[in-house]
Design an enzyme around this catalytic site. Structure first.
Site, mmCIF file in Angstrom:
data_model
loop_
_atom_site.group_PDB
_atom_site.id
_atom_site.type_symbol
_atom_site.label_atom_id
_atom_site.label_comp_id
_atom_site.label_asym_id
_atom_site.label_seq_id
_atom_site.Cartn_x
_atom_site.Cartn_y
_atom_site.Cartn_z
ATOM 1 N N HIS A 16 27.350 105.091 -57.628
ATOM 2 C CA HIS A 16 27.835 105.820 -56.456
ATOM 3 C C HIS A 16 29.325 105.521 -56.236
ATOM 4 O O HIS A 16 29.721 105.021 -55.193
ATOM 5 C CB HIS A 16 27.010 105.440 -55.216
ATOM 6 C CG HIS A 16 27.451 106.175 -53.987
ATOM 7 N ND1 HIS A 16 27.360 107.543 -53.854
ATOM 8 C CD2 HIS A 16 28.033 105.746 -52.842
ATOM 9 C CE1 HIS A 16 27.850 107.909 -52.689
ATOM 10 N NE2 HIS A 16 28.279 106.829 -52.050
ATOM 11 N N GLY A 18 22.255 98.446 -38.489
ATOM 12 C CA GLY A 18 23.566 99.106 -38.395
ATOM 13 C C GLY A 18 23.382 100.378 -37.587
ATOM 14 O O GLY A 18 24.102 101.365 -37.757
ATOM 15 N N ALA A 19 22.412 100.328 -36.658
ATOM 16 C CA ALA A 19 21.937 101.533 -35.954
ATOM 17 C C ALA A 19 22.949 102.103 -34.968
ATOM 18 O O ALA A 19 22.824 103.259 -34.564
ATOM 19 C CB ALA A 19 20.633 101.219 -35.229
ATOM 20 N N ASP A 49 24.925 112.192 -52.950
ATOM 21 C CA ASP A 49 25.484 112.803 -54.161
ATOM 22 C C ASP A 49 24.637 114.010 -54.579
ATOM 23 O O ASP A 49 25.165 115.042 -55.010
ATOM 24 C CB ASP A 49 25.523 111.785 -55.308
ATOM 25 C CG ASP A 49 26.376 110.582 -54.968
ATOM 26 O OD1 ASP A 49 27.411 110.754 -54.312
ATOM 27 O OD2 ASP A 49 25.994 109.462 -55.353
HETATM 28 N N1 LIG Z 1 25.555 105.306 -49.814
HETATM 29 C C1 LIG Z 1 26.281 106.333 -49.418
HETATM 30 O O1 LIG Z 1 26.174 107.443 -49.971
HETATM 31 C C2 LIG Z 1 27.219 106.181 -48.268
HETATM 32 C C3 LIG Z 1 27.522 104.947 -47.770
HETATM 33 N N2 LIG Z 1 28.342 104.803 -46.690
HETATM 34 C C4 LIG Z 1 28.612 103.441 -46.222
HETATM 35 O O2 LIG Z 1 27.789 103.148 -45.079
HETATM 36 C C5 LIG Z 1 28.391 102.101 -44.324
HETATM 37 C C6 LIG Z 1 28.378 102.441 -42.840
HETATM 38 O O3 LIG Z 1 29.202 103.563 -42.593
HETATM 39 P P1 LIG Z 1 29.440 104.091 -41.074
HETATM 40 O O4 LIG Z 1 28.168 104.195 -40.354
HETATM 41 O O5 LIG Z 1 30.326 105.262 -41.156
HETATM 42 O O6 LIG Z 1 30.270 102.851 -40.474
HETATM 43 P P2 LIG Z 1 30.414 102.431 -38.923
HETATM 44 O O7 LIG Z 1 31.533 101.462 -38.846
HETATM 45 O O8 LIG Z 1 30.472 103.635 -38.061
HETATM 46 O O9 LIG Z 1 29.036 101.692 -38.622
HETATM 47 C C7 LIG Z 1 28.702 100.484 -39.212
HETATM 48 C C8 LIG Z 1 27.832 99.717 -38.265
HETATM 49 O O10 LIG Z 1 27.444 98.508 -38.903
HETATM 50 C C9 LIG Z 1 27.385 97.529 -37.897
HETATM 51 N N3 LIG Z 1 27.381 96.176 -38.465
HETATM 52 C C10 LIG Z 1 28.410 95.441 -38.916
HETATM 53 N N4 LIG Z 1 27.973 94.225 -39.327
HETATM 54 C C11 LIG Z 1 26.634 94.226 -39.139
HETATM 55 C C12 LIG Z 1 25.615 93.268 -39.356
HETATM 56 N N5 LIG Z 1 25.872 92.059 -39.868
HETATM 57 N N6 LIG Z 1 24.356 93.598 -39.040
HETATM 58 C C13 LIG Z 1 24.065 94.811 -38.521
HETATM 59 N N7 LIG Z 1 24.987 95.752 -38.285
HETATM 60 C C14 LIG Z 1 26.255 95.460 -38.590
HETATM 61 C C15 LIG Z 1 28.606 97.810 -37.024
HETATM 62 O O11 LIG Z 1 28.511 97.173 -35.758
HETATM 63 C C16 LIG Z 1 28.554 99.318 -36.950
HETATM 64 O O12 LIG Z 1 27.803 99.766 -35.837
HETATM 65 C C17 LIG Z 1 29.787 101.930 -44.914
HETATM 66 O O13 LIG Z 1 29.808 100.809 -45.774
HETATM 67 C C18 LIG Z 1 30.004 103.200 -45.705
HETATM 68 O O14 LIG Z 1 30.931 103.053 -46.750
HETATM 69 C C19 LIG Z 1 28.874 105.885 -46.053
HETATM 70 C C20 LIG Z 1 28.594 107.160 -46.504
HETATM 71 C C21 LIG Z 1 27.797 107.408 -47.679
HETATM 72 O O1 LIG Z 2 33.175 107.855 -49.712
HETATM 73 C C1 LIG Z 2 32.814 106.958 -48.927
HETATM 74 O O2 LIG Z 2 33.472 105.958 -48.658
HETATM 75 C C2 LIG Z 2 31.468 107.095 -48.317
HETATM 76 C C3 LIG Z 2 30.507 107.484 -49.362
HETATM 77 O O3 LIG Z 2 30.031 106.674 -50.108
HETATM 78 C C4 LIG Z 2 30.277 108.909 -49.572
HETATM 79 O O4 LIG Z 2 30.624 109.738 -48.707
HETATM 80 O O5 LIG Z 2 29.753 109.254 -50.630
#
Ligand SMILES: NC(=O)C1=CN([C@@H]2O[C@H](COP(=O)(O)OP(=O)(O)OC[C@H]3O[C@@H](n4cnc5c(N)ncnc54)[C@H](O)[C@@H]3O)[C@@H](O)[C@H]2O)C=CC1
Ligand SMILES: O=C([O-])CC(=O)C(=O)O
Length: 310
Positions: free
Chosen positions: A221, A52-53, A194
């Site tokens: 989370h 997802g780079a 968090d």
């Molecule tokens: N654990 C945490 O604390 C957090 C989790 N997240 C989650 O992280 C995820 C990514 O967020 P963002 O980077 O902002 O989204 P984004 O939409 O900017 O990037 C996601 C990337 O994943 C890629 N992707 C989609 N399907 C794929 C596959 N099968 N294989 C490889 N890559 C694939 C897309 O092409 C895109 O480049 C979301 O689900 C978001 O909710 C976001 C913030 C905090």
């Molecule tokens: O809130 C969201 O959807 C992304 C996330 O998990 C965070 O920022 O903690």
């Protein structure tokens, strides 16, 4: 899975106790370099993939992992746009060798031989959505990536960022169980953001530097499953009831605060990349055999209870 299906005991883990020490490996990709390049001196280090780079988190995280001296090989995989991100990051004069991979047909090559796989792949929230609203789309994405991990690097540590973490971690566990590769010590849901938020907001209230504060955050989370342990803050301190209420609410809703501020342009990316890079570094240090590394993470508790109590 319902977000409430977690408990505090599921969450806090000693990373060092979770990880099998893996000897740093040498980079072997000399044949992939342009003909004009001499063989590199073989810097020891770990092989890390970001899956997802090309996304909001993925790009910043790729940059930060390229800066990590423990990384010798960095694989960048996405279904779109990886060539540009790879070319860009690869010009940084740090030691990790960067290779890009695009599309499902290159997933196996991207994952083969990896020590650590970091997964920020999948859709982010928009205002009005809960993390659970991402389930239908992201469950399938996480499943296919984890099938790739089970096949190509079954012993890798997995740092799973994709939401809803409370559900994607159990999905990944089921994929690994079906493949016969499941080890709860190697599957870690990334909840470091968090902790970063808790440290930041508590430091604001106390009027101190956030780097001097450590707030354990257990549970899951999502919303009320995020449980900051304000009685366990280091260094020891106390809060008024109003401060406890303010801090708990702000930490539990930190993600929504960013989603609303971005007004449709996604969720936390920069702070998340920072948090993921910090967590990945702790994992790499644990894999190297460093002692005393403790990080909060969303993990299965069945076979890890003894390490939680230590
Ligand atoms: N654990 C945490 O604390 C957090 C989790 N997240 C989650 O992280 C995820 C990514 O967020 P963002 O980077 O902002 O989204 P984004 O939409 O900017 O990037 C996601 C990337 O994943 C890629 N992707 C989609 N399907 C794929 C596959 N099968 N294989 C490889 N890559 C694939 C897309 O092409 C895109 O480049 C979301 O689900 C978001 O909710 C976001 C913030 C905090
Ligand atoms: O809130 C969201 O959807 C992304 C996330 O998990 C965070 O920022 O903690």
């Amino acid at each position: 899975m319902h977000p409430d299906a977690t408990s505090p005991s599921h969450r806090i883990a000693r990373v060092a106790a979770h990880l099998n020490p893996t000897r740093p490996q040498m980079e072997e990709g000399a044949a992939l370099r342009p003909a004009a390049c001499r063989a590199k001196g073989g810097a020891p280090g770990f092989k890390v993939a970001v899956v997802g780079a090309a996304g909001g988190i993925g790009q910043s995280l790729s940059l930060l992992m390229k800066m990590n001296p423990l990384v010798s090989v960095l694989h960048l995989y996405d279904v779109v746009n990886t060539p540009g991100v790879t070319a860009d990051v690869s010009h940084m004069d740090t030691s990790a060798v960067v290779r890009g991979f695009i599309g499902q047909q290159q997933l196996e090559a991207a994952l083969t031989g990896m020590d650590l796989v970091i997964i920020p792949a999948g859709l982010p929230r928009k205002p009005g959505m809960t993390r659970d609203d991402l389930f239908n789309k992201n469950a399938g994405i996480v499943r296919s990536i984890c099938e790739g991990v089970a096949k190509s690097c079954p012993n890798a540590i997995v740092n799973l960022i994709s939401n809803p973490v409370n559900s994607t971690v159990p999905i990944a566990a089921e994929v690994f169980k079906r493949a016969g590769t499941y080890c709860p010590k190697r599957l870690l849901g990334v909840t470091t953001l968090d902790v970063a938020r808790a440290n930041t907001f508590v430091a604001e209230v106390l009027g101190v530097d956030p780097r001097e504060v450590n707030v354990p955050v257990v549970g899951g989370h999502a919303g009320v499953t995020i449980l900051p342990l304000l009685s366990q803050v280091s260094p020891p301190c106390s809060f008024t009831p109003d401060e406890i209420s303010y801090l708990t609410n702000r930490i539990q809703n930190g993600g929504t605060e960013v989603v609303e501020a971005k007004a449709g342009a996604g969720s936390a990316t920069l702070s998340m990349a920072f948090a993921a890079a910090k967590f990945a570094d702790a994992c790499l240090r644990g894999m190297r055999g460093d002692a005393g590394i403790v990080e909060c993470s969303y993990v299965a508790s069945e076979s890890c209870r003894s390490s939680h109590r230590r």
